[in-house]
Design a protein around this motif. Structure first.
Motif, PDB file in Angstrom:
ATOM      1  N   GLU A   1      -1.949  20.843  -0.875  1.00  0.00           N
ATOM      2  CA  GLU A   1      -1.130  21.659   0.016  1.00  0.00           C
ATOM      3  C   GLU A   1      -1.477  21.317   1.448  1.00  0.00           C
ATOM      4  N   GLN A   2      -0.464  20.912   2.179  1.00  0.00           N
ATOM      5  CA  GLN A   2      -0.656  20.537   3.581  1.00  0.00           C
ATOM      6  C   GLN A   2       0.114  21.537   4.426  1.00  0.00           C
ATOM      7  N   THR A   3      -0.611  22.340   5.208  1.00  0.00           N
ATOM      8  CA  THR A   3       0.051  23.426   5.942  1.00  0.00           C
ATOM      9  C   THR A   3       0.214  23.120   7.416  1.00  0.00           C
TER      10      THR A   3
ATOM     11  N   PRO B   1       2.795  17.071  11.119  1.00  0.00           N
ATOM     12  CA  PRO B   1       4.230  16.742  11.115  1.00  0.00           C
ATOM     13  C   PRO B   1       4.850  16.827   9.724  1.00  0.00           C
ATOM     14  N   PHE B   2       4.009  16.755   8.697  1.00  0.00           N
ATOM     15  CA  PHE B   2       4.517  16.744   7.338  1.00  0.00           C
ATOM     16  C   PHE B   2       3.828  17.880   6.566  1.00  0.00           C
ATOM     17  N   VAL B   3       4.573  18.962   6.340  1.00  0.00           N
ATOM     18  CA  VAL B   3       3.981  20.073   5.585  1.00  0.00           C
ATOM     19  C   VAL B   3       4.600  20.094   4.192  1.00  0.00           C
ATOM     20  N   PHE B   4       3.767  20.230   3.209  1.00  0.00           N
ATOM     21  CA  PHE B   4       4.303  20.197   1.854  1.00  0.00           C
ATOM     22  C   PHE B   4       3.336  20.785   0.840  1.00  0.00           C
ATOM     23  N   LYS B   5       3.911  21.088  -0.304  1.00  0.00           N
ATOM     24  CA  LYS B   5       3.129  21.473  -1.468  1.00  0.00           C
ATOM     25  C   LYS B   5       3.473  20.453  -2.531  1.00  0.00           C
ATOM     26  N   LEU B   6       2.462  19.714  -2.958  1.00  0.00           N
ATOM     27  CA  LEU B   6       2.700  18.655  -3.944  1.00  0.00           C
ATOM     28  C   LEU B   6       1.838  18.920  -5.165  1.00  0.00           C
ATOM     29  N   SER B   7       2.490  18.922  -6.318  1.00  0.00           N
ATOM     30  CA  SER B   7       1.726  19.083  -7.551  1.00  0.00           C
ATOM     31  C   SER B   7       1.935  17.837  -8.409  1.00  0.00           C
ATOM     32  N   LEU B   8       0.831  17.214  -8.795  1.00  0.00           N
ATOM     33  CA  LEU B   8       0.886  16.029  -9.652  1.00  0.00           C
ATOM     34  C   LEU B   8       0.286  16.408 -11.003  1.00  0.00           C
ATOM     35  N   LYS B   9       1.053  16.171 -12.051  1.00  0.00           N
ATOM     36  CA  LYS B   9       0.582  16.544 -13.397  1.00  0.00           C
ATOM     37  C   LYS B   9       0.574  15.329 -14.307  1.00  0.00           C
ATOM     38  N   ASP B  10      -0.322  15.372 -15.311  1.00  0.00           N
ATOM     39  CA  ASP B  10      -0.424  14.294 -16.299  1.00  0.00           C
ATOM     40  C   ASP B  10      -0.513  12.936 -15.625  1.00  0.00           C
ATOM     41  N   MET B  11      -1.505  12.820 -14.764  1.00  0.00           N
ATOM     42  CA  MET B  11      -1.655  11.583 -14.015  1.00  0.00           C
ATOM     43  C   MET B  11      -2.456  10.558 -14.811  1.00  0.00           C
ATOM     44  N   ASN B  12      -1.944   9.328 -14.871  1.00  0.00           N
ATOM     45  CA  ASN B  12      -2.695   8.207 -15.429  1.00  0.00           C
ATOM     46  C   ASN B  12      -2.982   7.233 -14.300  1.00  0.00           C
ATOM     47  N   ILE B  13      -4.257   6.953 -14.092  1.00  0.00           N
ATOM     48  CA  ILE B  13      -4.618   5.978 -13.058  1.00  0.00           C
ATOM     49  C   ILE B  13      -4.885   4.641 -13.752  1.00  0.00           C
ATOM     50  N   PHE B  14      -4.014   3.681 -13.478  1.00  0.00           N
ATOM     51  CA  PHE B  14      -4.161   2.351 -14.083  1.00  0.00           C
ATOM     52  C   PHE B  14      -5.016   1.443 -13.197  1.00  0.00           C
ATOM     53  N   ASN B  15      -5.654   0.481 -13.854  1.00  0.00           N
ATOM     54  CA  ASN B  15      -6.507  -0.541 -13.201  1.00  0.00           C
ATOM     55  C   ASN B  15      -7.856  -0.002 -12.743  1.00  0.00           C
TER      56      ASN B  15
ATOM     57  N   LYS C   1       5.982  17.387  -8.422  1.00  0.00           N
ATOM     58  CA  LYS C   1       6.889  18.411  -7.919  1.00  0.00           C
ATOM     59  C   LYS C   1       6.528  18.571  -6.448  1.00  0.00           C
ATOM     60  N   ILE C   2       7.513  18.437  -5.571  1.00  0.00           N
ATOM     61  CA  ILE C   2       7.199  18.553  -4.142  1.00  0.00           C
ATOM     62  C   ILE C   2       8.187  19.482  -3.455  1.00  0.00           C
ATOM     63  N   ASN C   3       7.661  20.180  -2.485  1.00  0.00           N
ATOM     64  CA  ASN C   3       8.451  21.067  -1.641  1.00  0.00           C
ATOM     65  C   ASN C   3       7.860  21.035  -0.257  1.00  0.00           C
ATOM     66  N   GLY C   4       8.695  20.810   0.756  1.00  0.00           N
ATOM     67  CA  GLY C   4       8.123  20.807   2.093  1.00  0.00           C
ATOM     68  C   GLY C   4       9.105  20.346   3.140  1.00  0.00           C
ATOM     69  N   LYS C   5       8.538  19.860   4.232  1.00  0.00           N
ATOM     70  CA  LYS C   5       9.335  19.443   5.362  1.00  0.00           C
ATOM     71  C   LYS C   5       8.659  18.243   6.009  1.00  0.00           C
ATOM     72  N   ALA C   6       9.411  17.143   6.176  1.00  0.00           N
ATOM     73  CA  ALA C   6       8.895  15.980   6.873  1.00  0.00           C
ATOM     74  C   ALA C   6       9.552  15.978   8.253  1.00  0.00           C
ATOM     75  N   ILE C   7       8.779  16.357   9.256  1.00  0.00           N
ATOM     76  CA  ILE C   7       9.268  16.603  10.620  1.00  0.00           C
ATOM     77  C   ILE C   7      10.386  17.647  10.580  1.00  0.00           C
TER      78      ILE C   7
ATOM     79  N   ASN D   1      12.362  17.940  -1.203  1.00  0.00           N
ATOM     80  CA  ASN D   1      12.086  18.626  -2.458  1.00  0.00           C
ATOM     81  C   ASN D   1      12.538  17.766  -3.623  1.00  0.00           C
ATOM     82  N   GLY D   2      11.897  17.987  -4.744  1.00  0.00           N
ATOM     83  CA  GLY D   2      12.265  17.254  -5.941  1.00  0.00           C
ATOM     84  C   GLY D   2      11.192  17.342  -6.995  1.00  0.00           C
ATOM     85  N   GLU D   3      11.561  16.920  -8.183  1.00  0.00           N
ATOM     86  CA  GLU D   3      10.564  16.771  -9.237  1.00  0.00           C
ATOM     87  C   GLU D   3      10.989  15.673 -10.189  1.00  0.00           C
TER      88      GLU D   3
END
Ligand SMILES: *[C@@H]1O[C@H](CO)[C@@H](O)[C@H](O)[C@H]1NC(C)=O
Length: 259
Positions: free
Chosen positions: A86-88, A91-105, A140-146, A151-153
């Protein structure tokens, strides 16, 4: 004659006790079942850090797919259940949730150097990844870039290039079944990367035009975004690596690794 008899009996007794002791020791090390060819290091070795580096590096291909006997989960891909950012401010405020992440390499890790104080349970590792780290997840993201709302998922791909990291480990001794183990108190990771590639699929309910433009904008500003997501990522990754290492050290006595 009687005295010699007594001494012989005593020696026999001592011999038997010693035998029992060493059989017990052999049995308890047998239970641990370190992976084949696992390197152990001598504390007194003046090049002990080189030894640890070799032991860890040669252990990487063995743990890629995990090591169930030692409760060690796979490290490539490295699975992370959830990461919330969560970035409050800024210039870029948002709530980002990352689920079921696989880190490759993650298995492309190269251990560059190690510093250690084995008696104090302190370790510092410098590593680099020879391949980009690809973070593949559901977002899933919600926020404002400038001034633009975002938003989207859907599926997301965050790719970090030229990653170098410094890892600090601090442990303390704990006794378990009469053996000395290391309990990991701290595992801190700090990393640097020369580039972050960002791709969020299905932004704005699948509006391609707006989604493409937003991804372009995010990639143009990757440095700012990396600064914002990095602390959360470092904490999440640190916790994950700590739990993997903890599982290993719970099974394997410290004195088995460092003689
Ligand atoms: C993620 O993006 C990187 C860089 O753009 C690309 O090389 C990689 O194939 C992508 N991976 C997935 C799983 O989409």
């Amino acid at each position: 004659m009687a005295l010699i008899g007594d001494v012989t009996t005593l020696l026999c007794l001592m011999f038997i006790i010693q035998m029992i002791k060493s059989t017990n020791q052999a049995r308890s090390t047998q239970l641990i079942q370190l992976p084949d060819g696992f390197i152990t290091c001598k504390r007194s070795d003046p090049l002990v850090n080189k030894c640890i580096q070799k032991a860890l590096q040669s252990g990487v291909p063995r743990v890629l797919k995990g090591y169930p006997n030692l409760d060690v989960v796979p490290i490539d891909p490295l699975y992370i259940t959830e990461m919330d950012i969560e970035q409050t401010k800024g210039p870029f405020v948002f709530k980002l949730s990352l689920k079921d992440m696989n880190i490759f390499n993650f298995g492309s890790v190269k251990i560059l150097s190690i510093k250690s104080d084995i008696d104090k349970y302190l370790f510092n590792l410098n590593v680099e990844f020879s391949q980009p780290l690809i973070l593949d997840s559901n977002y899933k993201i919600n926020g404002k870039a400038i001034i633009l709302p975002i938003n989207g998922e859907g599926k997301s791909n965050l790719t970090l290039e030229d990653v170098k990291a410094s890892i600090d480990v601090k442990g303390r001794p704990v006794a378990k079944n009469g053996q000395n183990h290391m309990d990991l108190e701290i595992l801190d990771i700090k990393f640097t990367s020369n580039r972050l590639y960002i791709n969020f699929e299905n932004l704005f309910n699948g509006d391609k035009y707006m989604g493409n433009n937003m991804n372009k904008y995010l990639n143009k500003n990757w440095k700012m975004i990396l600064n914002q997501v990095q602390p959360s990522f470092e904490v999440t990754l640190g916790n994950k690596l700590q739990s993997i290492a903890q599982a290993f050290f719970t099974k394997v006595p410290y004195n088995t690794l460092f003689k």
